[in-house]
Design a protein around this motif. Structure first.
Motif, short mmCIF file in Angstrom:
data_model
loop_
_atom_site.label_atom_id
_atom_site.label_comp_id
_atom_site.label_asym_id
_atom_site.label_seq_id
_atom_site.Cartn_x
_atom_site.Cartn_y
_atom_site.Cartn_z
N UNK A 11 2.71 -8.56 5.84
CA UNK A 11 3.74 -8.37 4.83
C UNK A 11 2.98 -7.86 3.61
N UNK A 12 3.50 -6.82 2.97
CA UNK A 12 2.72 -6.18 1.92
C UNK A 12 3.59 -5.71 0.76
N UNK A 13 2.91 -5.51 -0.37
CA UNK A 13 3.54 -4.91 -1.54
C UNK A 13 2.64 -3.76 -1.98
N UNK A 14 3.24 -2.58 -2.14
CA UNK A 14 2.50 -1.43 -2.62
C UNK A 14 3.10 -0.99 -3.94
N UNK A 15 2.30 -0.28 -4.72
CA UNK A 15 2.72 0.15 -6.06
C UNK A 15 2.47 1.65 -6.23
#
Length: 82
Positions: free
Chosen positions: A5-9
């Motif tokens: 599970x990831x968050x990218x910006x």
């Protein structure tokens, strides 16, 4: 098999995107290459947070919770769990 599970910006659009996958490197490459319609306008994307889950169900559950966070809550989450 592990799931991520990831968050990218994206600096260019100043937005965060949350997702889940079984191959994080490949998925990030797809986001940055324009293959993903939802993120094609924000490239380049930078990975700012990720975790692993044992099952896809767990990963989908966490992804759904993250996607419901406001921008401010997302920033607080990243700061707290990085």
């Amino acid at each position: 098999m592990k799931y991520y599970v990831y968050i990218i910006y994206s600096l260019s659009t100043d937005t965060y995107y949350k997702g889940q996958t079984s191959c994080l490197d490949s998925r990030l490459s797809r986001h940055n290459s324009g293959y993903e319609k939802s993120t094609q306008h924000g490239a380049p994307w930078k990975l700012v947070w990720s975790t692993t889950k044992a099952t896809r169900g767990e990963a989908l559950y966490l992804e759904k919770k993250l996607k419901n966070l406001s921008r401010q809550k997302t920033l607080e989450f990243i700061k707290k769990y990085s």
